[in-house]
Scaffold this motif. Sequence first.
Motif, PDB file in Angstrom:
ATOM      1  N   ILE A 171       0.953  -1.294  -0.054  1.00  0.00           N
ATOM      2  CA  ILE A 171      -0.034   0.079  -0.108  1.00  0.00           C
ATOM      3  C   ILE A 171       0.740   1.278   0.151  1.00  0.00           C
ATOM      4  CG2 ILE A 171      -1.636   1.489   1.411  1.00  0.00           C
ATOM      5  CD1 ILE A 171      -3.009  -1.428   2.221  1.00  0.00           C
ATOM      6  N   GLN A 172       0.577   1.987  -0.690  1.00  0.00           N
ATOM      7  CA  GLN A 172       1.465   3.217  -1.322  1.00  0.00           C
ATOM      8  C   GLN A 172       1.811   4.169   0.086  1.00  0.00           C
ATOM      9  OE1 GLN A 172       1.740   5.493  -5.061  1.00  0.00           O
ATOM     10  NE2 GLN A 172       0.908   7.402  -3.632  1.00  0.00           N
ATOM     11  N   GLU A 173       0.425   4.558   0.864  1.00  0.00           N
ATOM     12  CA  GLU A 173       0.478   5.502   1.803  1.00  0.00           C
ATOM     13  C   GLU A 173      -0.558   5.040   3.109  1.00  0.00           C
ATOM     14  OE1 GLU A 173      -0.471   9.546  -0.141  1.00  0.00           O
ATOM     15  OE2 GLU A 173       0.807   8.874  -1.731  1.00  0.00           O
ATOM     16  N   LEU A 230      -5.698   5.503   3.968  1.00  0.00           N
ATOM     17  CA  LEU A 230      -4.944   5.090   2.741  1.00  0.00           C
ATOM     18  C   LEU A 230      -4.907   5.569   1.563  1.00  0.00           C
ATOM     19  CD1 LEU A 230      -6.021   1.222   3.307  1.00  0.00           C
ATOM     20  CD2 LEU A 230      -4.582   2.547   4.645  1.00  0.00           C
ATOM     21  N   ASP A 231      -3.644   5.611   0.973  1.00  0.00           N
ATOM     22  CA  ASP A 231      -3.704   5.710  -0.463  1.00  0.00           C
ATOM     23  C   ASP A 231      -3.151   4.375  -0.924  1.00  0.00           C
ATOM     24  OD1 ASP A 231      -3.805   6.182  -3.252  1.00  0.00           O
ATOM     25  OD2 ASP A 231      -2.019   7.682  -2.964  1.00  0.00           O
ATOM     26  N   VAL A 232      -4.083   3.557  -1.331  1.00  0.00           N
ATOM     27  CA  VAL A 232      -3.586   2.223  -2.096  1.00  0.00           C
ATOM     28  C   VAL A 232      -2.824   2.335  -3.328  1.00  0.00           C
ATOM     29  CG1 VAL A 232      -4.503  -0.144  -2.648  1.00  0.00           C
ATOM     30  CG2 VAL A 232      -5.776   1.255  -0.676  1.00  0.00           C
ATOM     31  N   GLU A 263      -7.930   6.229  -0.721  1.00  0.00           N
ATOM     32  CA  GLU A 263      -7.667   6.638  -1.797  1.00  0.00           C
ATOM     33  C   GLU A 263      -7.324   5.422  -2.804  1.00  0.00           C
ATOM     34  OE1 GLU A 263      -5.105   9.956  -1.905  1.00  0.00           O
ATOM     35  OE2 GLU A 263      -4.226   9.302  -3.954  1.00  0.00           O
ATOM     36  N   ASP A 264      -7.727   5.778  -4.052  1.00  0.00           N
ATOM     37  CA  ASP A 264      -7.490   4.716  -5.157  1.00  0.00           C
ATOM     38  C   ASP A 264      -7.445   3.172  -4.489  1.00  0.00           C
ATOM     39  OD1 ASP A 264      -7.543   6.534  -7.160  1.00  0.00           O
ATOM     40  OD2 ASP A 264      -5.276   6.606  -7.362  1.00  0.00           O
ATOM     41  N   PRO A 265      -8.441   2.700  -4.030  1.00  0.00           N
ATOM     42  CA  PRO A 265      -8.610   1.502  -3.541  1.00  0.00           C
ATOM     43  C   PRO A 265      -8.572   0.353  -4.767  1.00  0.00           C
ATOM     44  CG  PRO A 265     -10.750   2.358  -3.258  1.00  0.00           C
ATOM     45  CD  PRO A 265      -9.640   3.480  -3.813  1.00  0.00           C
ATOM     46  N   ILE A 277     -12.645  13.427  -4.469  1.00  0.00           N
ATOM     47  CA  ILE A 277     -11.698  13.390  -5.775  1.00  0.00           C
ATOM     48  C   ILE A 277     -10.395  13.978  -5.154  1.00  0.00           C
ATOM     49  CG2 ILE A 277     -12.773  15.721  -6.246  1.00  0.00           C
ATOM     50  CD1 ILE A 277     -11.792  14.950  -9.167  1.00  0.00           C
ATOM     51  N   LEU A 278      -9.380  13.589  -5.659  1.00  0.00           N
ATOM     52  CA  LEU A 278      -8.055  14.325  -5.319  1.00  0.00           C
ATOM     53  C   LEU A 278      -7.947  15.365  -6.251  1.00  0.00           C
ATOM     54  CD1 LEU A 278      -5.982  13.363  -3.095  1.00  0.00           C
ATOM     55  CD2 LEU A 278      -4.692  12.645  -4.785  1.00  0.00           C
ATOM     56  N   ILE A 279      -7.248  16.530  -5.978  1.00  0.00           N
ATOM     57  CA  ILE A 279      -7.317  17.656  -6.853  1.00  0.00           C
ATOM     58  C   ILE A 279      -5.563  17.858  -6.669  1.00  0.00           C
ATOM     59  CG2 ILE A 279      -7.538  19.881  -7.293  1.00  0.00           C
ATOM     60  CD1 ILE A 279     -10.107  18.348  -7.564  1.00  0.00           C
ATOM     61  N   LYS A 280      -5.171  17.420  -8.046  1.00  0.00           N
ATOM     62  CA  LYS A 280      -3.490  17.855  -8.141  1.00  0.00           C
ATOM     63  C   LYS A 280      -3.513  18.658  -9.485  1.00  0.00           C
ATOM     64  CE  LYS A 280      -1.681  13.405  -6.640  1.00  0.00           C
ATOM     65  NZ  LYS A 280      -1.511  12.018  -7.247  1.00  0.00           N
ATOM     66  N   PRO A 281      -3.241  20.104  -9.270  1.00  0.00           N
ATOM     67  CA  PRO A 281      -3.197  21.016 -10.293  1.00  0.00           C
ATOM     68  C   PRO A 281      -2.410  20.265 -11.508  1.00  0.00           C
ATOM     69  CG  PRO A 281      -3.054  22.290  -8.407  1.00  0.00           C
ATOM     70  CD  PRO A 281      -3.081  20.816  -7.953  1.00  0.00           C
ATOM     71  N   ILE A 328      -6.361  18.467   2.842  1.00  0.00           N
ATOM     72  CA  ILE A 328      -5.240  18.585   2.042  1.00  0.00           C
ATOM     73  C   ILE A 328      -4.230  17.521   2.326  1.00  0.00           C
ATOM     74  CG2 ILE A 328      -4.244  20.082   3.733  1.00  0.00           C
ATOM     75  CD1 ILE A 328      -3.065  21.555   1.139  1.00  0.00           C
ATOM     76  N   LYS A 329      -3.740  16.868   1.152  1.00  0.00           N
ATOM     77  CA  LYS A 329      -2.802  15.981   1.542  1.00  0.00           C
ATOM     78  C   LYS A 329      -1.477  16.360   1.192  1.00  0.00           C
ATOM     79  CE  LYS A 329      -2.284  12.269  -1.429  1.00  0.00           C
ATOM     80  NZ  LYS A 329      -1.852  10.963  -1.804  1.00  0.00           N
ATOM     81  N   THR A 330      -0.610  16.774   1.993  1.00  0.00           N
ATOM     82  CA  THR A 330       0.566  17.379   1.436  1.00  0.00           C
ATOM     83  C   THR A 330       1.715  16.871   2.710  1.00  0.00           C
ATOM     84  OG1 THR A 330       1.746  19.471   1.046  1.00  0.00           O
ATOM     85  CG2 THR A 330       0.110  19.574   2.911  1.00  0.00           C
TER      86      THR A 330
HETATM   87 MG   LIG Z   1      -2.892   8.662  -4.974  1.00  0.00          MG
END
Ligand SMILES: [Mg+2]
Length: 401
Positions: free
Chosen positions: A153-155, A231-233, A275-277, A324-328, A377-379
């Motif tokens: 799992i990534q995060e 999690l971010d899977v 996130e992204d399971p 939704i994750l928002i990444k500009p 916010i995920k940072t």
């Molecule tokens: Mg992600």
Amino acid sequence: MTLITDIRLRRVLDSRGNATVEADVLTESGGFGRGKAPSGASTGEYEAIELPANEAIAKAREEALPRLIGEVHAGNQRDVDAALHAADGTDDFSGIGANSAVAISMAAAKAGADVLGAPLYQHLGGTFRGNEYPTPLGNIIGGGEHAADATNIQEFLAAPVGAPSVEEAVFANAAVHQEVHDILADRDLPAGKGDEGAWAPSVSDDEAFEIMDEAVETVADDFGFAISFGLDVAGAELYDDDEDGYVYDDGVKSTEEQIEYIAEKVEEYDLVYVEDPLDENDYEAFADLTAQVGDQTLVCGDDLFVTNVERLQAGINADAGNSILIKPNQIGTLTDAVDAIELATASGYESVVSHRSGETEDTTIAHLAVATDAPFIKTGAVGGERTAKLNELIRIEDNAV
Ligand SMILES: [Mg+2]
Ligand SMILES: C=C(OP(=O)(O)O)C(=O)O
């Protein structure tokens, strides 16, 4: 006053030591803004295209600068971003590079705010925005594409949902990071850090769940407010077409098994965020999982939606996910990112504004989250390029920007 009179582009370092694009935007009345593009490692298949920094700079100088300098006002973000799209001429920014586009878009926003003498969040959100602050999701343990020989799992993300202020929340996440270090040391598990500053121990995902659970409980007791985790899977990185399933160190899970596995973990650990399971092409599986656990947790699409209103609309139609994750930089401009947030909000989806694994000291996303009343916010939790945003949030809350 905000007419753009010059744009300077240069190659600078990102946190991984790779080249990225920095843009300076100058305006007629002396306004100045500087933006830097971040960069992903576990990138979604449908993201806007990042070009090698030198190439992106050359293409933007040739195509975009003539359409912006002396032509467009930095204070009018939609005009700036429309000019970037017109200069690019593709639907994925492969013409000038999403890295050049997002750096210029962010720099123009800052130049516009500078001329107005307003904080960036107020320029982007308007004067009635900026009294809500996002809960920071802090990456504490991680692996996947962000660290070798660590979790699948990534995060594993701390979520200080009961924090009374951004400041308390930011310090709570840092304390969870420190607590995990101590637990790992007690277990004789030395660990380096992954790309985002999360610990990257060589442990199973099950052990990482246990460690996170223990750490957030300890820190919640110390701080006196609720801290959960999520999690971010990064499911698209685990999914293998040839195997027709999700490949973990201890075997392959079918899509049904993956849904069941995540739903069980949500129950067992009261996860507030997943996130992204599932794979980025599987709206149906996202919808199945959301039907099961969507009233208990956020099921968030990152690689699934790639900050793209069309992909988000398809998800809304299918009841896939609830956030939704928002990444500009995933979509290329601030206008596109704000459009995705507005569609999400109108559709009952929560927005989580996010950094990338390759980052810079740019703080735009902190302002974007406040400007749009994003609930999360995920940072990251620690590390200079992460604390740049976290400390900016503390300053925004303190009216000190
Ligand atoms: Mg992600
Ligand atoms: C921040 C992430 O990683 P990357 O920037 O590598 O896509 C993510 O997947 O949410």
